[in-house]
Design a protein around this motif. Structure first.
Motif, mmCIF file in Angstrom:
data_model
loop_
_atom_site.group_PDB
_atom_site.id
_atom_site.type_symbol
_atom_site.label_atom_id
_atom_site.label_comp_id
_atom_site.label_asym_id
_atom_site.label_seq_id
_atom_site.Cartn_x
_atom_site.Cartn_y
_atom_site.Cartn_z
ATOM 1 N N ILE A 30 -0.632 -2.939 1.789
ATOM 2 C CA ILE A 30 -0.281 -1.671 1.142
ATOM 3 C C ILE A 30 -0.423 -1.858 -0.370
ATOM 4 O O ILE A 30 -0.127 -2.930 -0.896
ATOM 5 N N CYS A 32 1.057 -0.245 -3.899
ATOM 6 C CA CYS A 32 2.043 0.679 -4.477
ATOM 7 C C CYS A 32 1.974 0.668 -5.999
ATOM 8 O O CYS A 32 2.212 -0.353 -6.641
ATOM 9 N N GLN A 76 -5.533 7.061 -3.284
ATOM 10 C CA GLN A 76 -4.225 7.644 -2.987
ATOM 11 C C GLN A 76 -3.961 8.904 -3.801
ATOM 12 O O GLN A 76 -4.210 8.944 -4.992
ATOM 13 N N ILE A 124 2.252 -6.351 0.761
ATOM 14 C CA ILE A 124 2.179 -5.326 -0.270
ATOM 15 C C ILE A 124 1.730 -5.894 -1.611
ATOM 16 O O ILE A 124 2.089 -7.024 -1.966
#
Ligand code: C5P
Length: 222
Positions: A30, A32, A76, A124
């Motif tokens: 992921i 972020c 995103q 992540i």
């Protein structure tokens, strides 16, 4: 394989998000972007006429905020309370005000908690200013990306040309220095290299070179 937590911190426009995205993609982790979360809060505060340094008013506003990252074919998207703010949060008005909002305790407390929840299962790559020091002090990999102000302003200038933002180079240098100063001198979780972070100076490196440096560090831990 282990699902690592990878923290990438550093000053404005050092290339964190570009590199973090590529590393996440290679590892199928992921990604972020915590800066986008601070930008989203700033967007909402401006929208709702909340004073950007009013910690209590921001705390009230944050009770009902919903920030979402939605995958799309162009990367995103960022949503705040159902509004697609992906483009707007990169505009100069947000960029030049976000450090004020990010210095407020209520904002940092709320976003730090959300970021820790997002990272709870590992796997992540998280980029920001305080990931290695405050959000994920237990991250297995901590990178601190730096580059000269001149180089960072030049990179931002080139990005802006694509977005048709016409801020002069000198002005960008000044804005970047000002944001670094605010981010580094705030009381709560200032921008500072974690003791156990590896510093990578990207001034004379291209994106691929930075990514392979980081991947080398990661592969030693996998
Ligand atoms: O990374 P980006 O430039 O999008 O971050 C925007 C701003 O958000 C930073 O200048 C900083 O004020 C704030 N920020 C922060 N802590 C983070 C990430 C961003 O304070 N972890």
């Amino acid at each position: 394989a282990k699902k690592l937590k990878i923290a990438i911190d550093g000053p404005a426009s050092a290339g964190k998000s570009t590199v973090a995205k590529l590393v996440a993609h290679k590892l199928k982790y992921i990604y972020c972007d915590t800066g986008a979360m601070y930008r989203a809060v700033t967007w909402l505060a401006i929208q709702q006429n909340v004073a950007l340094n009013d910690d209590l008013a921001l705390a009230e506003m944050l009770k009902t905020i919903e920030i979402k990252f939605v995958p799309s074919k162009n990367g995103q998207l960022v949503f705040v309370n159902g509004n697609d703010v992906t483009k707007e949060i990169r505009m100069p008005d947000i960029t030049n005000n976000v450090s004020t909002v990010a210095a407020q305790v209520s904002v940092r407390t709320k976003l730090t908690q959300q970021q820790q929840e997002i990272a709870v299962n590992g796997g992540i790559v998280m980029d920001g200013r305080d990931i290695g020091t405050t959000v994920l002090p237990d991250a297995e990999i901590k990178i601190f990306l730096v580059a000269s102000v001149k180089e960072r302003a030049l990179r931002r200038f080139k990005e802006n040309q694509i977005k048709k933002i016409a801020t002069p180079l000198r002005e960008l240098e000044r804005e970047i220095e000002e944001r670094d100063r605010k981010d580094s001198t705030r009381v709560v979780s200032p921008l500072v290299q974690a003791e156990d972070a590896t510093k990578v100076d990207t001034t004379s490196l291209n994106i691929e070179e930075v990514v392979s440096k980081i991947m080398e560090i990661v592969e030693n831990k996998l």
